[in-house]
Design a protein around this motif. Structure first.
Motif, PDB file in Angstrom:
ATOM      1  N   ASN A  36       0.507  -1.174   0.253  1.00 52.71           N
ATOM      2  CA  ASN A  36       0.230   0.210  -0.070  1.00 52.71           C
ATOM      3  C   ASN A  36       0.998   1.681   0.167  1.00 52.71           C
ATOM      4  N   GLU A  37       1.916   1.200   0.878  1.00 53.21           N
ATOM      5  CA  GLU A  37       2.166   2.510   0.410  1.00 53.21           C
ATOM      6  C   GLU A  37       3.282   2.215  -0.366  1.00 53.21           C
ATOM      7  N   LYS A  38       4.294   1.454  -1.321  1.00 54.30           N
ATOM      8  CA  LYS A  38       4.456   1.509  -2.768  1.00 54.30           C
ATOM      9  C   LYS A  38       3.268   2.257  -3.442  1.00 54.30           C
ATOM     10  N   ILE A  39       2.548   1.479  -3.194  1.00 52.59           N
ATOM     11  CA  ILE A  39       1.658   1.978  -4.227  1.00 52.59           C
ATOM     12  C   ILE A  39       1.105   3.434  -4.263  1.00 52.59           C
ATOM     13  N   ASP A  40       1.200   3.826  -2.662  1.00 49.86           N
ATOM     14  CA  ASP A  40       0.710   5.427  -2.327  1.00 49.86           C
ATOM     15  C   ASP A  40       2.002   6.435  -2.535  1.00 49.86           C
ATOM     16  N   LEU A  41       3.227   5.901  -2.888  1.00 50.14           N
ATOM     17  CA  LEU A  41       4.631   6.769  -3.053  1.00 50.14           C
ATOM     18  C   LEU A  41       4.366   6.883  -4.744  1.00 50.14           C
ATOM     19  N   ASN A  42       3.878   5.097  -5.642  1.00 49.13           N
ATOM     20  CA  ASN A  42       3.767   5.834  -7.070  1.00 49.13           C
ATOM     21  C   ASN A  42       2.772   6.464  -7.335  1.00 49.13           C
ATOM     22  N   LEU A  43       1.304   6.430  -7.446  1.00 46.88           N
ATOM     23  CA  LEU A  43       1.201   7.343  -7.209  1.00 46.88           C
ATOM     24  C   LEU A  43       0.735   9.515  -7.722  1.00 46.88           C
ATOM     25  N   TRP A  44       2.181   9.151  -6.151  1.00 45.60           N
ATOM     26  CA  TRP A  44       2.203  10.490  -6.224  1.00 45.60           C
ATOM     27  C   TRP A  44       3.045  10.840  -6.912  1.00 45.60           C
ATOM     28  N   TRP A  45       4.197  10.107  -6.762  1.00 44.16           N
ATOM     29  CA  TRP A  45       5.380  10.271  -8.186  1.00 44.16           C
ATOM     30  C   TRP A  45       4.653  10.523  -9.465  1.00 44.16           C
ATOM     31  N   GLU A  82       0.697  -4.357 -12.008  1.00 46.09           N
ATOM     32  CA  GLU A  82       1.095  -5.367 -11.288  1.00 46.09           C
ATOM     33  C   GLU A  82       1.354  -4.965  -9.555  1.00 46.09           C
ATOM     34  N   GLN A  83       0.918  -3.727  -8.866  1.00 47.24           N
ATOM     35  CA  GLN A  83       1.644  -3.815  -7.766  1.00 47.24           C
ATOM     36  C   GLN A  83      -0.439  -3.772  -7.249  1.00 47.24           C
TER      37      GLN A  83
END
Length: 99
Positions: A36-45, A82-83
């Protein structure tokens, strides 16, 4: 996607090696939190990169940056789905443990 399938198989093997249900549940919850943290970071990026690109286009309307656009498209079409599929897989495993 072959990479996702290999990753899911490896992940499933790792989860299946854990004997205790409590430890499995803890490991899955920890993995879910990380994804979830990776997805949030990716969306922010992605949002940040898109805004910078739009600001650049506002300043210089004829400027094009195909490399940035390709990177954004790749993240939207490949990385993010994929995430999300991995997160869905982890959620499914958690549901199976609870149910």
């Amino acid at each position: 996607m072959l990479i996702l399938t290999d990753t899911l198989t490896t992940f499933d093997n790792k989860v299946n090696k854990i004997k205790s249900l409590a430890k499995k549940k803890y490991y899955l919850q920890k993995t879910l939190k990380k994804i979830n943290e990776k997805i949030d970071l990716n969306l922010w990026w992605l949002h940040n990169k898109k805004q910078k690109y739009l600001e650049m286009l506002a300043k210089y309307p004829t400027a094009k940056d195909p490399a940035t656009l390709d990177h954004i498209r790749f993240d939207l079409r490949v990385t993010l789905p994929e995430q999300k599929n991995f997160r869905l897989h982890v959620l499914t495993l958690l549901k199976e443990l609870e149910g």
